[in-house]
Design a protein around this motif. Structure first.
Motif, PDB file in Angstrom:
ATOM      1  N   LEU A  27       0.833  -1.206   0.000  1.00 53.95           N
ATOM      2  CA  LEU A  27       0.000   0.000   0.000  1.00 53.95           C
ATOM      3  C   LEU A  27       0.866   1.254   0.000  1.00 53.95           C
ATOM      4  CD1 LEU A  27      -2.781   1.299   0.045  1.00 53.95           C
ATOM      5  CD2 LEU A  27      -2.785   1.039   2.543  1.00 53.95           C
ATOM      6  N   GLN A  28       1.927   1.262   0.787  1.00 56.06           N
ATOM      7  CA  GLN A  28       2.794   2.443   0.786  1.00 56.06           C
ATOM      8  C   GLN A  28       3.442   2.642  -0.584  1.00 56.06           C
ATOM      9  OE1 GLN A  28       5.528   2.981   4.012  1.00 56.06           O
ATOM     10  NE2 GLN A  28       6.436   4.772   3.059  1.00 56.06           N
ATOM     11  N   ARG A  29       3.857   1.551  -1.208  1.00 54.55           N
ATOM     12  CA  ARG A  29       4.426   1.644  -2.555  1.00 54.55           C
ATOM     13  C   ARG A  29       3.393   2.223  -3.528  1.00 54.55           C
ATOM     14  NH1 ARG A  29       6.611  -2.869  -2.430  1.00 54.55           N
ATOM     15  NH2 ARG A  29       4.824  -4.105  -3.085  1.00 54.55           N
ATOM     16  N   GLN A  42       3.246   6.638   4.900  1.00 50.81           N
ATOM     17  CA  GLN A  42       3.657   5.572   5.806  1.00 50.81           C
ATOM     18  C   GLN A  42       2.617   5.381   6.911  1.00 50.81           C
ATOM     19  OE1 GLN A  42       7.442   6.153   7.715  1.00 50.81           O
ATOM     20  NE2 GLN A  42       7.435   4.129   8.625  1.00 50.81           N
ATOM     21  N   ASN A  43       2.118   6.481   7.452  1.00 51.63           N
ATOM     22  CA  ASN A  43       1.104   6.407   8.506  1.00 51.63           C
ATOM     23  C   ASN A  43      -0.206   5.820   7.986  1.00 51.63           C
ATOM     24  OD1 ASN A  43       2.971   7.648  10.190  1.00 51.63           O
ATOM     25  ND2 ASN A  43       2.127   9.684   9.858  1.00 51.63           N
ATOM     26  N   ILE A  44      -0.579   6.205   6.787  1.00 53.35           N
ATOM     27  CA  ILE A  44      -1.801   5.677   6.175  1.00 53.35           C
ATOM     28  C   ILE A  44      -1.674   4.168   5.987  1.00 53.35           C
ATOM     29  CG2 ILE A  44      -3.192   5.638   4.067  1.00 53.35           C
ATOM     30  CD1 ILE A  44      -2.486   8.657   3.765  1.00 53.35           C
ATOM     31  N   ALA A  45      -0.572   3.733   5.402  1.00 53.85           N
ATOM     32  CA  ALA A  45      -0.365   2.308   5.142  1.00 53.85           C
ATOM     33  C   ALA A  45      -0.312   1.522   6.448  1.00 53.85           C
ATOM     34  CB  ALA A  45       0.910   2.102   4.333  1.00 53.85           C
ATOM     35  N   GLN A  46       0.322   2.086   7.444  1.00 54.18           N
ATOM     36  CA  GLN A  46       0.420   1.405   8.740  1.00 54.18           C
ATOM     37  C   GLN A  46      -0.960   1.251   9.371  1.00 54.18           C
ATOM     38  OE1 GLN A  46       2.647   3.521  11.753  1.00 54.18           O
ATOM     39  NE2 GLN A  46       3.128   1.615  12.819  1.00 54.18           N
ATOM     40  N   ARG A  47      -1.767   2.304   9.338  1.00 55.98           N
ATOM     41  CA  ARG A  47      -3.101   2.242   9.947  1.00 55.98           C
ATOM     42  C   ARG A  47      -3.998   1.254   9.203  1.00 55.98           C
ATOM     43  NH1 ARG A  47      -6.098   1.184  13.530  1.00 55.98           N
ATOM     44  NH2 ARG A  47      -8.099   2.202  13.683  1.00 55.98           N
ATOM     45  N   ALA A  48      -3.990   1.296   7.881  1.00 55.51           N
ATOM     46  CA  ALA A  48      -4.821   0.363   7.107  1.00 55.51           C
ATOM     47  C   ALA A  48      -4.386  -1.074   7.378  1.00 55.51           C
ATOM     48  CB  ALA A  48      -4.727   0.688   5.614  1.00 55.51           C
ATOM     49  N   SER A  49      -3.094  -1.293   7.480  1.00 61.04           N
ATOM     50  CA  SER A  49      -2.569  -2.622   7.769  1.00 61.04           C
ATOM     51  C   SER A  49      -3.014  -3.110   9.145  1.00 61.04           C
ATOM     52  CB  SER A  49      -1.046  -2.602   7.668  1.00 61.04           C
ATOM     53  OG  SER A  49      -0.511  -3.829   8.060  1.00 61.04           O
ATOM     54  N   GLN A  50      -3.004  -2.225  10.130  1.00 56.90           N
ATOM     55  CA  GLN A  50      -3.443  -2.600  11.477  1.00 56.90           C
ATOM     56  C   GLN A  50      -4.898  -3.056  11.474  1.00 56.90           C
ATOM     57  OE1 GLN A  50      -2.672   1.029  13.605  1.00 56.90           O
ATOM     58  NE2 GLN A  50      -0.597   0.413  14.193  1.00 56.90           N
ATOM     59  N   GLY A  76     -11.699   7.909  10.634  1.00 60.34           N
ATOM     60  CA  GLY A  76     -11.163   8.640  11.765  1.00 60.34           C
ATOM     61  C   GLY A  76      -9.733   9.121  11.559  1.00 60.34           C
ATOM     62  N   PHE A  77      -9.130   8.795  10.420  1.00 63.16           N
ATOM     63  CA  PHE A  77      -7.751   9.192  10.132  1.00 63.16           C
ATOM     64  C   PHE A  77      -7.743  10.613   9.579  1.00 63.16           C
ATOM     65  CE2 PHE A  77      -3.867   9.458   7.668  1.00 63.16           C
ATOM     66  CZ  PHE A  77      -2.942   8.825   8.492  1.00 63.16           C
ATOM     67  N   ASP A  78      -6.748  11.405   9.940  1.00 64.08           N
ATOM     68  CA  ASP A  78      -6.619  12.781   9.453  1.00 64.08           C
ATOM     69  C   ASP A  78      -5.933  12.777   8.087  1.00 64.08           C
ATOM     70  OD1 ASP A  78      -6.240  15.467   8.990  1.00 64.08           O
ATOM     71  OD2 ASP A  78      -4.847  15.771  10.659  1.00 64.08           O
ATOM     72  N   PHE A  79      -6.706  12.959   7.038  1.00 59.50           N
ATOM     73  CA  PHE A  79      -6.183  12.974   5.675  1.00 59.50           C
ATOM     74  C   PHE A  79      -5.838  14.382   5.194  1.00 59.50           C
ATOM     75  CE2 PHE A  79      -8.267   8.828   5.616  1.00 59.50           C
ATOM     76  CZ  PHE A  79      -7.347   8.067   4.915  1.00 59.50           C
ATOM     77  N   SER A  80      -5.803  15.356   6.084  1.00 60.24           N
ATOM     78  CA  SER A  80      -5.588  16.752   5.676  1.00 60.24           C
ATOM     79  C   SER A  80      -4.224  16.990   5.035  1.00 60.24           C
ATOM     80  CB  SER A  80      -5.788  17.695   6.866  1.00 60.24           C
ATOM     81  OG  SER A  80      -4.804  17.469   7.860  1.00 60.24           O
ATOM     82  N   ALA A  88     -10.286   6.078  -1.210  1.00 61.07           N
ATOM     83  CA  ALA A  88      -9.155   5.696  -2.058  1.00 61.07           C
ATOM     84  C   ALA A  88      -8.340   4.593  -1.401  1.00 61.07           C
ATOM     85  CB  ALA A  88      -8.280   6.912  -2.339  1.00 61.07           C
ATOM     86  N   ILE A  89      -8.154   4.679  -0.101  1.00 64.66           N
ATOM     87  CA  ILE A  89      -7.358   3.678   0.610  1.00 64.66           C
ATOM     88  C   ILE A  89      -8.069   2.327   0.604  1.00 64.66           C
ATOM     89  CG2 ILE A  89      -6.302   3.057   2.825  1.00 64.66           C
ATOM     90  CD1 ILE A  89      -5.096   5.525   1.179  1.00 64.66           C
TER      91      ILE A  89
END
Length: 109
Positions: A27-29, A42-50, A76-80, A88-89
């Motif tokens: 996902l990060q790639r 990196q934070n987005i990919a980590q949260r989705a993975s969790q 609940g993730f801050d996409f700002s 999209a994620i």
């Protein structure tokens, strides 16, 4: 009348943490290649993975349910600081999982 899309079931998770590591990296790639590499990716990919790992550990194997869980929890993730949104994620995760199963996301084959 249109036929409903059949559900896709992932094989039962034998090693959810390994699946999660794969998903996080993939996902990060994807995030970095789709637009510009950003630190928040990196934070987005980590949260989705969790979310994905937790769902798999709870026995969830249905692709649609996994994508919906990621969509719901990423709200609940801050996409700002990102070009992306929870939609999209979740869609990207679904596409990555379909590709890992050898299923063409375009035509469902």
């Amino acid at each position: 009348m249109a036929e409903p899309i059949e559900s896709i079931t992932l094989p039962p998770a034998e090693h959810p943490s390994q699946e999660g590591k794969w998903l996080q990296a993939a996902l990060q790639r994807w995030l970095d290649e789709e637009f510009l590499p950003e630190a928040v990716n990196q934070n987005i990919a980590q949260r989705a993975s969790q979310v994905f790992v937790r769902q798999r550990m709870e026995g969830e194997n249905d692709l649609n349910a996994l994508v919906m869980a990621i969509l719901t929890e990423m709200q609940g993730f801050d996409f700002s600081k990102s070009f992306y949104s929870e939609f999209a994620i979740a869609n990207a995760v679904g596409d990555l999982l379909l590709a890992s199963l050898g299923i063409d996301r375009c035509c469902g084959n």
